[in-house]
Design a protein around this motif. Sequence first.
Motif, PDB file in Angstrom:
ATOM      1  N   LYS A  51     -20.600   8.330  17.159  1.00  0.00           N
ATOM      2  CA  LYS A  51     -21.027   9.572  16.511  1.00  0.00           C
ATOM      3  C   LYS A  51     -19.984  10.084  15.509  1.00  0.00           C
ATOM      4  CE  LYS A  51     -23.332  10.992  20.801  1.00  0.00           C
ATOM      5  NZ  LYS A  51     -23.308  11.989  21.892  1.00  0.00           N
ATOM      6  N   ILE A  52     -18.816   9.457  15.487  1.00  0.00           N
ATOM      7  CA  ILE A  52     -17.692   9.944  14.682  1.00  0.00           C
ATOM      8  C   ILE A  52     -17.374   8.938  13.594  1.00  0.00           C
ATOM      9  CG2 ILE A  52     -15.270  10.674  14.761  1.00  0.00           C
ATOM     10  CD1 ILE A  52     -15.736  11.179  17.798  1.00  0.00           C
ATOM     11  N   ASP A  53     -17.085   9.440  12.401  1.00  0.00           N
ATOM     12  CA  ASP A  53     -16.642   8.575  11.310  1.00  0.00           C
ATOM     13  C   ASP A  53     -15.432   7.795  11.782  1.00  0.00           C
ATOM     14  OD1 ASP A  53     -15.724   7.369   9.028  1.00  0.00           O
ATOM     15  OD2 ASP A  53     -15.629   9.190   7.821  1.00  0.00           O
ATOM     16  N   ALA A  54     -15.523   6.456  11.711  1.00  0.00           N
ATOM     17  CA  ALA A  54     -14.463   5.602  12.246  1.00  0.00           C
ATOM     18  C   ALA A  54     -13.100   5.916  11.646  1.00  0.00           C
ATOM     19  CB  ALA A  54     -14.818   4.132  12.013  1.00  0.00           C
ATOM     20  N   LYS A  55     -13.073   6.390  10.406  1.00  0.00           N
ATOM     21  CA  LYS A  55     -11.794   6.698   9.748  1.00  0.00           C
ATOM     22  C   LYS A  55     -11.083   7.882  10.413  1.00  0.00           C
ATOM     23  CE  LYS A  55     -13.665   6.867   5.639  1.00  0.00           C
ATOM     24  NZ  LYS A  55     -13.825   7.046   4.183  1.00  0.00           N
ATOM     25  N   SER A  56     -11.791   8.626  11.249  1.00  0.00           N
ATOM     26  CA  SER A  56     -11.199   9.789  11.916  1.00  0.00           C
ATOM     27  C   SER A  56     -10.671   9.463  13.311  1.00  0.00           C
ATOM     28  CB  SER A  56     -12.244  10.909  12.032  1.00  0.00           C
ATOM     29  OG  SER A  56     -12.732  11.279  10.771  1.00  0.00           O
ATOM     30  N   LEU A  57     -10.707   8.188  13.684  1.00  0.00           N
ATOM     31  CA  LEU A  57     -10.333   7.816  15.047  1.00  0.00           C
ATOM     32  C   LEU A  57      -8.861   7.438  15.184  1.00  0.00           C
ATOM     33  CD1 LEU A  57     -13.517   5.804  16.074  1.00  0.00           C
ATOM     34  CD2 LEU A  57     -12.893   8.138  16.710  1.00  0.00           C
ATOM     35  N   GLY A  58      -8.114   7.466  14.085  1.00  0.00           N
ATOM     36  CA  GLY A  58      -6.665   7.293  14.152  1.00  0.00           C
ATOM     37  C   GLY A  58      -6.189   5.907  14.486  1.00  0.00           C
ATOM     38  N   VAL A  59      -6.968   4.877  14.153  1.00  0.00           N
ATOM     39  CA  VAL A  59      -6.536   3.507  14.470  1.00  0.00           C
ATOM     40  C   VAL A  59      -6.426   2.646  13.217  1.00  0.00           C
ATOM     41  CG1 VAL A  59      -7.418   3.513  16.819  1.00  0.00           C
ATOM     42  CG2 VAL A  59      -8.932   2.829  14.949  1.00  0.00           C
ATOM     43  N   GLY A  60      -6.285   3.279  12.052  1.00  0.00           N
ATOM     44  CA  GLY A  60      -6.226   2.538  10.800  1.00  0.00           C
ATOM     45  C   GLY A  60      -4.818   2.426  10.252  1.00  0.00           C
ATOM     46  N   GLN A  61      -4.676   1.653   9.179  1.00  0.00           N
ATOM     47  CA  GLN A  61      -3.412   1.450   8.488  1.00  0.00           C
ATOM     48  C   GLN A  61      -3.646   1.708   7.008  1.00  0.00           C
ATOM     49  OE1 GLN A  61      -1.865  -2.535   8.926  1.00  0.00           O
ATOM     50  NE2 GLN A  61      -0.502  -2.323   7.192  1.00  0.00           N
ATOM     51  N   TYR A  62      -3.115   2.821   6.481  1.00  0.00           N
ATOM     52  CA  TYR A  62      -3.317   3.181   5.076  1.00  0.00           C
ATOM     53  C   TYR A  62      -4.801   3.177   4.715  1.00  0.00           C
ATOM     54  CZ  TYR A  62       1.700   2.781   4.572  1.00  0.00           C
ATOM     55  OH  TYR A  62       3.058   2.975   4.708  1.00  0.00           O
ATOM     56  N   GLN A  63      -5.625   3.730   5.626  1.00  0.00           N
ATOM     57  CA  GLN A  63      -7.068   3.630   5.440  1.00  0.00           C
ATOM     58  C   GLN A  63      -7.579   4.388   4.221  1.00  0.00           C
ATOM     59  OE1 GLN A  63      -6.709   5.134   9.194  1.00  0.00           O
ATOM     60  NE2 GLN A  63      -8.123   6.839   8.998  1.00  0.00           N
ATOM     61  N   HIS A  64      -6.847   5.426   3.786  1.00  0.00           N
ATOM     62  CA  HIS A  64      -7.304   6.200   2.629  1.00  0.00           C
ATOM     63  C   HIS A  64      -6.890   5.565   1.311  1.00  0.00           C
ATOM     64  CE1 HIS A  64      -8.628   9.256   5.394  1.00  0.00           C
ATOM     65  NE2 HIS A  64      -7.415   9.335   5.917  1.00  0.00           N
ATOM     66  N   ASP A  65      -6.074   4.519   1.379  1.00  0.00           N
ATOM     67  CA  ASP A  65      -5.584   3.862   0.165  1.00  0.00           C
ATOM     68  C   ASP A  65      -6.359   2.600  -0.176  1.00  0.00           C
ATOM     69  OD1 ASP A  65      -3.066   5.534  -0.337  1.00  0.00           O
ATOM     70  OD2 ASP A  65      -2.788   4.912   1.736  1.00  0.00           O
ATOM     71  N   VAL A  66      -7.169   2.115   0.734  1.00  0.00           N
ATOM     72  CA  VAL A  66      -7.892   0.861   0.493  1.00  0.00           C
ATOM     73  C   VAL A  66      -9.250   1.135  -0.143  1.00  0.00           C
ATOM     74  CG1 VAL A  66      -6.726  -0.229   2.450  1.00  0.00           C
ATOM     75  CG2 VAL A  66      -8.967   0.819   2.789  1.00  0.00           C
ATOM     76  N   ASP A  67      -9.896   0.085  -0.592  1.00  0.00           N
ATOM     77  CA  ASP A  67     -11.229   0.180  -1.184  1.00  0.00           C
ATOM     78  C   ASP A  67     -12.183   0.791  -0.158  1.00  0.00           C
ATOM     79  OD1 ASP A  67     -13.954  -0.503  -1.830  1.00  0.00           O
ATOM     80  OD2 ASP A  67     -13.231  -2.033  -3.203  1.00  0.00           O
ATOM     81  N   LEU A 121       0.832  -1.215   0.000  1.00  0.00           N
ATOM     82  CA  LEU A 121       0.000   0.000   0.000  1.00  0.00           C
ATOM     83  C   LEU A 121       0.863   1.259   0.000  1.00  0.00           C
ATOM     84  CD1 LEU A 121      -2.790  -1.130   2.492  1.00  0.00           C
ATOM     85  CD2 LEU A 121      -3.012  -0.843   0.030  1.00  0.00           C
ATOM     86  N   ALA A 122       2.002   1.213   0.690  1.00  0.00           N
ATOM     87  CA  ALA A 122       2.913   2.358   0.684  1.00  0.00           C
ATOM     88  C   ALA A 122       3.507   2.565  -0.706  1.00  0.00           C
ATOM     89  CB  ALA A 122       4.029   2.141   1.707  1.00  0.00           C
ATOM     90  N   ILE A 123       3.884   1.473  -1.366  1.00  0.00           N
ATOM     91  CA  ILE A 123       4.445   1.549  -2.722  1.00  0.00           C
ATOM     92  C   ILE A 123       3.420   2.136  -3.683  1.00  0.00           C
ATOM     93  CG2 ILE A 123       5.150   0.115  -4.699  1.00  0.00           C
ATOM     94  CD1 ILE A 123       6.557  -1.727  -2.638  1.00  0.00           C
ATOM     95  N   LEU A 124       2.197   1.654  -3.600  1.00  0.00           N
ATOM     96  CA  LEU A 124       1.158   2.130  -4.523  1.00  0.00           C
ATOM     97  C   LEU A 124       0.796   3.588  -4.242  1.00  0.00           C
ATOM     98  CD1 LEU A 124      -1.098  -1.061  -4.713  1.00  0.00           C
ATOM     99  CD2 LEU A 124       0.590  -0.257  -6.362  1.00  0.00           C
ATOM    100  N   ARG A 125       0.863   3.997  -2.968  1.00  0.00           N
ATOM    101  CA  ARG A 125       0.624   5.415  -2.670  1.00  0.00           C
ATOM    102  C   ARG A 125       1.737   6.272  -3.276  1.00  0.00           C
ATOM    103  NH1 ARG A 125       0.223   7.656   3.429  1.00  0.00           N
ATOM    104  NH2 ARG A 125      -1.744   6.511   3.403  1.00  0.00           N
ATOM    105  N   ALA A 126       2.981   5.808  -3.147  1.00  0.00           N
ATOM    106  CA  ALA A 126       4.109   6.541  -3.725  1.00  0.00           C
ATOM    107  C   ALA A 126       3.965   6.658  -5.241  1.00  0.00           C
ATOM    108  CB  ALA A 126       5.420   5.842  -3.373  1.00  0.00           C
TER     109      ALA A 126
END
Length: 708
Positions: free
Chosen positions: A445-461, A221-226
């Motif tokens: 009440k908060i979008d789970a993606k904003s909770l800071g516990v993901g790994q490359y969350q913006h790069d996945v489906d 995922l890091a390679i594909l983001r780069a």
Amino acid sequence: MNSSVFIAEQSTISIEKVKNTLSLLAQDCTLPFIARYRKEATGGLDEVEIGKIIELKEQFEALEKRKKAILKSLEEQEVLTPEFKAKIEDTQDLTTLEDLYLPYKKKRQTKAETARKNGLEPLAKIIMAQNATDVEGLAQRYTNDEVPDAESAFEGARHIIAEWLNERTDIRNNIRRQLTRHALIETKVVKKKATGEKAQKFRDYFDFSEPLSRCPSHRLLAILRAENEGFIRVKIIIDDDRALDMIARKIIKSNNDCAGQIELAIKDAYKRLLLPALSNETLTEAKQKADETAIAVFAKNLKQLLLGSPLGEKRILAIDPGFRTGCKVVCLDAQGQLLHNETIYLHPPKSDEKGTIKKISSLTDAYKIEAIAIGNGTASRETERLIKRVHFKNPIEVFVVSEAGASIYSASKIARDEFPNYDVTVRGAVSIGRRLQDPLAELVKIDAKSLGVGQYQHDVDQTALKKSLDQTVELCVNAVGVNVNTASAPLLSYVSGIGEKLAESVVRFRESEGPFITRHDIKNVPRLGAKAFEQSAGFLRIKNGTNPLDDSSVHPERYALVQKIAKDQKTSVQELIGNTKNLKDIDLNNYVTEEVGLPTLKDIIAELEKPGLDIREKAKIFTFNQNIRTIEDVQPGQLLPGIVNNVTAFGAFVDIGIKESGLIHISNLADGFVSDVNTHVSLQQQVIVKVLEVDIKRKRIQLKLEKV
């Protein structure tokens, strides 16, 4: 093939359990309801197994939909034979299905199609037959205004042959196998973009090569983001000579001039058609697997975060720390309602420490505060140190609470609806306090993606991510249960069978009619029908109601059964609850019926022993090393207390009480080999770590797990 057979073959679940589960799903039963209240029908399948059935059901439906579209297309082209139809109908995966359809798929204007229009397909067939002697003379016969000479004729014929080779399933599958087993992922830096600060994050991949099958999720995922950001170019490589030799051995059966033309066509097919398409397919599949791994890590972290320890219904003073703008202070009652708010200035430039200590002391007395929650952002440690200098009349626990996503909540519509007359700073402080009372109720009440516990969350489906996270939240909410008289609409919306619209109806009804007295009163909510009540009732709790079972996970459909058990024990339901001795003496076989089996009866008895027991541990106070205030204070060899604040596939990040979190690489979690980070640590876990290395310039801290 029907869906039950397909799912049973693709999983280890028996066809009988699959059929019964599909039947329940067809009746609009939810995953939590099926797992908790229909164990007899499913044979005791858990949430994961039921989730797998749902996933495979969707795969089957997508496959069947594609089959119908393909069959319709083939019928319109008048090429569908009974044998071909049967072959398509028997296909069990999309890749094979698309390979079968490939020769008949409508194409844009290709080189092969142009050659066919120029009358060169007969020549291509003759060459493929490999029995012509004078191929050069034969090619001359196919020259015309569009094909000026023999070489042009050969070139067109080769384009047609290349397309035929590209459409052969056996050749495609063989190259797929080579890509699966032997492919390398290779990267090259884009030199003109390599000098920027942002590019330096990816410098490990500027000139990089690794077997694709061994490239872990986070690295791919890091390679594909780069690559997406333009810093590198990515290529999938296999041994071209071996691949070409494989095709040649399948196709070339002679040693004449035809063989030479076919060999050229093989090289063209491989370089221009097969390798680009199949290497992209392989990379896409690798990306999909990387997504699945990353999403699974995120879901696991989210579950641990949502099921974090609640302090419970306590009166809270919450502080959102800050330097220049001051610290926002709010006082909340035991149900999280805002009682008071103001701003204090205990840090520079005002530094009103004496006034702050006096103010905090008076507020705790005035609002009978039982615990203090301090957000863990800017000025958190400084605020905590000062608060611990306050002399309280009564013992008050001080907690540092993660404020990840609090700013997202404070600016959201949910927050505006809850606190229309207050600004974002007040809302953020309220969220911090409520998180201490009940993390689950506030974090939903908060979008789970904003909770800071993901790994490359913006790069996945993103669709798959949302689906997984929503299901995780739903399972957590229903595992804990919800107080229907205090729950917010966002929390209620995740209850089995409720959803967003009904949740709003429940809250409106509660506000206009007053609290629910019994579970059956919930039926009076407009548009909440029998099915919604069936699916939700067991997960909704009534505290201090007239029926003690309403504050348990016993479903109303089994109340009569519990009353019969109590009657047989010559006692009341109220007296039976918590009476461990009586409950253990009950012979459950006496109550087995066609509808109710031992799994449900055992669940009922377990719940009666400890009704409404919260599955979460109670919140515990944690103290960081008070001598560690910045990264400059961190030295190799130190043993420090910390809290795990993120778990990834390659290690765990730990908050040691400063701005920068340290990393325990997976290799430093134990002395031996570690295959799964989650077997050693979990989110929010309190640990002791040893500092291995500190890179002040790059703001990186390497840690080793010492003890839990």
